[in-house]
Motif scaffolding. Structure first.
Motif, PDB file in Angstrom:
ATOM      1  N   MET A   1       4.670 -14.071   1.327  1.00 13.42           N
ATOM      2  CA  MET A   1       4.213 -14.558   0.038  1.00 13.42           C
ATOM      3  C   MET A   1       5.433 -14.781  -0.851  1.00 13.42           C
ATOM      4  SD  MET A   1       1.245 -13.020  -2.388  1.00 13.42           S
ATOM      5  CE  MET A   1       1.927 -11.378  -2.525  1.00 13.42           C
ATOM      6  N   THR A   2       5.511 -15.926  -1.477  1.00 14.98           N
ATOM      7  CA  THR A   2       6.638 -16.237  -2.344  1.00 14.98           C
ATOM      8  C   THR A   2       6.221 -16.148  -3.785  1.00 14.98           C
ATOM      9  OG1 THR A   2       6.151 -18.595  -2.452  1.00 14.98           O
ATOM     10  CG2 THR A   2       7.502 -17.863  -0.596  1.00 14.98           C
ATOM     11  N   GLY A   3       7.223 -16.201  -4.673  1.00 14.82           N
ATOM     12  CA  GLY A   3       6.941 -16.139  -6.100  1.00 14.82           C
ATOM     13  C   GLY A   3       6.009 -17.245  -6.536  1.00 14.82           C
ATOM     14  N   ALA A   4       6.105 -18.435  -5.900  1.00 12.82           N
ATOM     15  CA  ALA A   4       5.268 -19.565  -6.303  1.00 12.82           C
ATOM     16  C   ALA A   4       3.798 -19.323  -6.009  1.00 12.82           C
ATOM     17  CB  ALA A   4       5.745 -20.825  -5.583  1.00 12.82           C
ATOM     18  N   GLU A   5       3.515 -18.449  -5.030  1.00 10.93           N
ATOM     19  CA  GLU A   5       2.125 -18.209  -4.650  1.00 10.93           C
ATOM     20  C   GLU A   5       1.442 -17.171  -5.544  1.00 10.93           C
ATOM     21  OE1 GLU A   5       2.054 -18.924   0.087  1.00 10.93           O
ATOM     22  OE2 GLU A   5       3.430 -17.393  -0.641  1.00 10.93           O
ATOM     23  N   ALA A   6       2.213 -16.481  -6.356  1.00 19.21           N
ATOM     24  CA  ALA A   6       1.640 -15.484  -7.261  1.00 19.21           C
ATOM     25  C   ALA A   6       2.268 -15.692  -8.630  1.00 19.21           C
ATOM     26  CB  ALA A   6       1.898 -14.071  -6.740  1.00 19.21           C
ATOM     27  N   PRO A   7       1.778 -16.697  -9.384  1.00 16.31           N
ATOM     28  CA  PRO A   7       2.449 -17.089 -10.624  1.00 16.31           C
ATOM     29  C   PRO A   7       2.533 -15.990 -11.662  1.00 16.31           C
ATOM     30  CG  PRO A   7       0.283 -18.111 -10.448  1.00 16.31           C
ATOM     31  CD  PRO A   7       0.576 -17.485  -9.124  1.00 16.31           C
ATOM     32  N   GLY A   8       1.674 -14.978 -11.580  1.00 13.70           N
ATOM     33  CA  GLY A   8       1.712 -13.935 -12.585  1.00 13.70           C
ATOM     34  C   GLY A   8       2.636 -12.783 -12.271  1.00 13.70           C
ATOM     35  N   CYS A  10       5.673 -10.246 -11.903  1.00 18.38           N
ATOM     36  CA  CYS A  10       6.805  -9.935 -12.777  1.00 18.38           C
ATOM     37  C   CYS A  10       8.001 -10.811 -12.371  1.00 18.38           C
ATOM     38  CB  CYS A  10       7.188  -8.466 -12.647  1.00 18.38           C
ATOM     39  SG  CYS A  10       5.859  -7.319 -13.084  1.00 18.38           S
ATOM     40  N   PRO A  11       8.594 -11.509 -13.314  1.00 13.33           N
ATOM     41  CA  PRO A  11       9.615 -12.493 -12.949  1.00 13.33           C
ATOM     42  C   PRO A  11      10.949 -11.919 -12.496  1.00 13.33           C
ATOM     43  CG  PRO A  11       9.386 -12.371 -15.330  1.00 13.33           C
ATOM     44  CD  PRO A  11       8.284 -11.522 -14.745  1.00 13.33           C
ATOM     45  N   TRP A  12      11.192 -10.617 -12.730  1.00 18.34           N
ATOM     46  CA  TRP A  12      12.509 -10.078 -12.423  1.00 18.34           C
ATOM     47  C   TRP A  12      12.858 -10.095 -10.943  1.00 18.34           C
ATOM     48  CZ3 TRP A  12      11.814  -6.039  -9.188  1.00 18.34           C
ATOM     49  CH2 TRP A  12      10.678  -5.234  -9.329  1.00 18.34           C
ATOM     50  N   CYS A  13      11.856 -10.167 -10.069  1.00 16.20           N
ATOM     51  CA  CYS A  13      12.166 -10.147  -8.632  1.00 16.20           C
ATOM     52  C   CYS A  13      12.471 -11.535  -8.082  1.00 16.20           C
ATOM     53  CB  CYS A  13      11.045  -9.490  -7.839  1.00 16.20           C
ATOM     54  SG  CYS A  13       9.452 -10.303  -7.968  1.00 16.20           S
ATOM     55  N   GLY A  14      12.264 -12.581  -8.899  1.00 16.48           N
ATOM     56  CA  GLY A  14      12.574 -13.926  -8.442  1.00 16.48           C
ATOM     57  C   GLY A  14      11.843 -14.281  -7.165  1.00 16.48           C
ATOM     58  N   ASP A  15      12.519 -14.990  -6.259  1.00  9.91           N
ATOM     59  CA  ASP A  15      11.870 -15.367  -5.000  1.00  9.91           C
ATOM     60  C   ASP A  15      12.621 -14.846  -3.770  1.00  9.91           C
ATOM     61  OD1 ASP A  15      14.073 -16.979  -5.071  1.00  9.91           O
ATOM     62  OD2 ASP A  15      12.977 -18.885  -5.089  1.00  9.91           O
ATOM     63  N   ASP A  16      13.523 -13.899  -3.997  1.00 11.03           N
ATOM     64  CA  ASP A  16      14.200 -13.256  -2.873  1.00 11.03           C
ATOM     65  C   ASP A  16      13.159 -12.441  -2.098  1.00 11.03           C
ATOM     66  OD1 ASP A  16      15.492 -10.892  -1.499  1.00 11.03           O
ATOM     67  OD2 ASP A  16      17.317 -11.889  -2.203  1.00 11.03           O
ATOM     68  N   PRO A  17      12.971 -12.709  -0.809  1.00 14.23           N
ATOM     69  CA  PRO A  17      11.908 -12.025  -0.050  1.00 14.23           C
ATOM     70  C   PRO A  17      12.011 -10.500  -0.090  1.00 14.23           C
ATOM     71  CG  PRO A  17      12.748 -13.883   1.211  1.00 14.23           C
ATOM     72  CD  PRO A  17      13.656 -13.730   0.019  1.00 14.23           C
ATOM     73  N   LEU A  18      13.233  -9.967  -0.022  1.00 18.89           N
ATOM     74  CA  LEU A  18      13.410  -8.514  -0.065  1.00 18.89           C
ATOM     75  C   LEU A  18      12.982  -7.965  -1.415  1.00 18.89           C
ATOM     76  CD1 LEU A  18      14.501  -5.983   1.423  1.00 18.89           C
ATOM     77  CD2 LEU A  18      16.735  -6.490   0.397  1.00 18.89           C
ATOM     78  N   TYR A  19      13.373  -8.657  -2.486  1.00 13.59           N
ATOM     79  CA  TYR A  19      13.034  -8.231  -3.842  1.00 13.59           C
ATOM     80  C   TYR A  19      11.533  -8.352  -4.088  1.00 13.59           C
ATOM     81  CZ  TYR A  19      15.551  -7.041  -8.190  1.00 13.59           C
ATOM     82  OH  TYR A  19      16.105  -6.397  -9.257  1.00 13.59           O
ATOM     83  N   VAL A  20      10.935  -9.437  -3.601  1.00 17.95           N
ATOM     84  CA  VAL A  20       9.492  -9.643  -3.765  1.00 17.95           C
ATOM     85  C   VAL A  20       8.727  -8.543  -3.033  1.00 17.95           C
ATOM     86  CG1 VAL A  20       7.558 -11.165  -3.165  1.00 17.95           C
ATOM     87  CG2 VAL A  20       9.645 -12.127  -4.188  1.00 17.95           C
ATOM     88  N   ALA A  21       9.164  -8.220  -1.806  1.00 17.52           N
ATOM     89  CA  ALA A  21       8.487  -7.166  -1.039  1.00 17.52           C
ATOM     90  C   ALA A  21       8.596  -5.821  -1.754  1.00 17.52           C
ATOM     91  CB  ALA A  21       9.079  -7.074   0.367  1.00 17.52           C
ATOM     92  N   TYR A  22       9.764  -5.543  -2.328  1.00 18.96           N
ATOM     93  CA  TYR A  22       9.947  -4.302  -3.083  1.00 18.96           C
ATOM     94  C   TYR A  22       8.992  -4.260  -4.273  1.00 18.96           C
ATOM     95  CZ  TYR A  22      12.227  -0.954  -6.216  1.00 18.96           C
ATOM     96  OH  TYR A  22      12.482   0.094  -7.075  1.00 18.96           O
ATOM     97  N   HIS A  23       8.922  -5.359  -5.010  1.00 17.53           N
ATOM     98  CA  HIS A  23       8.004  -5.436  -6.155  1.00 17.53           C
ATOM     99  C   HIS A  23       6.557  -5.250  -5.712  1.00 17.53           C
ATOM    100  CE1 HIS A  23       5.134  -7.707  -8.638  1.00 17.53           C
ATOM    101  NE2 HIS A  23       5.867  -7.312  -9.664  1.00 17.53           N
ATOM    102  N   ASP A  24       6.185  -5.903  -4.620  1.00 18.70           N
ATOM    103  CA  ASP A  24       4.780  -5.947  -4.213  1.00 18.70           C
ATOM    104  C   ASP A  24       4.297  -4.688  -3.503  1.00 18.70           C
ATOM    105  OD1 ASP A  24       4.769  -8.484  -5.264  1.00 18.70           O
ATOM    106  OD2 ASP A  24       4.447  -9.524  -3.367  1.00 18.70           O
ATOM    107  N   THR A  25       5.217  -3.873  -3.023  1.00 14.66           N
ATOM    108  CA  THR A  25       4.780  -2.706  -2.239  1.00 14.66           C
ATOM    109  C   THR A  25       5.282  -1.370  -2.766  1.00 14.66           C
ATOM    110  OG1 THR A  25       6.664  -2.875  -0.710  1.00 14.66           O
ATOM    111  CG2 THR A  25       4.654  -4.093  -0.124  1.00 14.66           C
ATOM    112  N   GLU A  26       6.385  -1.350  -3.510  1.00 16.33           N
ATOM    113  CA  GLU A  26       6.987  -0.077  -3.917  1.00 16.33           C
ATOM    114  C   GLU A  26       7.044   0.149  -5.417  1.00 16.33           C
ATOM    115  OE1 GLU A  26      10.627   1.340  -1.980  1.00 16.33           O
ATOM    116  OE2 GLU A  26      10.508  -0.426  -0.690  1.00 16.33           O
TER     117      GLU A  26
END
Length: 198
Positions: A1-8, A10-26
């Motif tokens: 899942m990328t940042g574009a697929e979840a527009p709401g 938190c913007p701080w994680c950008g679209d880096d997959p590692l950062y997005v996964a951290y935001h979404d799971t931890e």
């Protein structure tokens, strides 16, 4: 899942997959294990002056280098171990932060270990996560009265690299506070996780 697929999100994680996964799971999930809280405090101390993604990318190297952040192991380290870590390109090689980690392991043990450390952390919010759910990033503080108080108590117990800004980052990451934006898909999920009392 990328940042574009979840527009709401938190913007701080950008679209880096590692950062997005951290935001979404931890990030923001309530953590009550004293060893895990110790690890996060140490890693956020290493982050000082750097971007969190830098630490996140090196996290497994840190875990290897610091023996899984086992305070009983790290507390026994001396100058040879510090020299070994200063030569390790997989981590942030900062003598002050490495020495602080050894000292923090000793402080953790002096405090009584995992349970007393977790209790000290969670007492800051009366053992229940604060549901802040800010509207925008501009509404997210860098520190709070609670983080200043916890910082003072940690320093009094012998911990270092635990100023109020670092401490607030730990509080956010470990779910003492829920600072997911109100529009973020994780905000409600984390709120529900926080409603389960230990």
């Amino acid at each position: 899942m990328t940042g574009a697929e979840a527009p709401g999100r938190c913007p701080w994680c950008g679209d880096d997959p590692l950062y997005v996964a951290y935001h979404d799971t931890e990030w923001g999930v309530p953590e009550r294990d004293g060893r895990a809280l110790f690890e996060k405090l140490v890693l956020d101390g290493f982050q000082a002056g750097l971007a969190w993604i830098t630490i996140l990318r090196k996290r497994e190297n840190f875990r290897r280098a610091f023996q899984g952040f086992d305070p009983e192991v790290v507390a026994r380290w001396g100058e040879n171990d510090i020299a070994r870590l200063l030569a390790d390109p997989g981590i942030v090689r900062h003598r002050g932060k490495i020495e602080a980690t050894v000292g923090n392991a000793r402080a953790w043990l002096d405090l009584g270990g995992a349970e007393p450390f977790a209790r000290m952390m969670w007492e800051t919010v009366d053992h229940a996560p604060r549901q802040n759910l800010p509207e925008t990033i501009a509404h997210v503080p860098a520190e709070t009265p609670e983080s200043r108080d916890l910082s003072k108590r940690l320093k009094a117990a012998g911990f270092r690299f635990c100023g109020p800004t670092i401490v607030y980052a730990v509080m956010q990451a470990t779910g003492l506070v829920n600072d997911h934006l109100a529009t973020c898909p994780r905000a409600e999920e984390v709120r529900r996780l926080g409603s389960v009392r230990p």
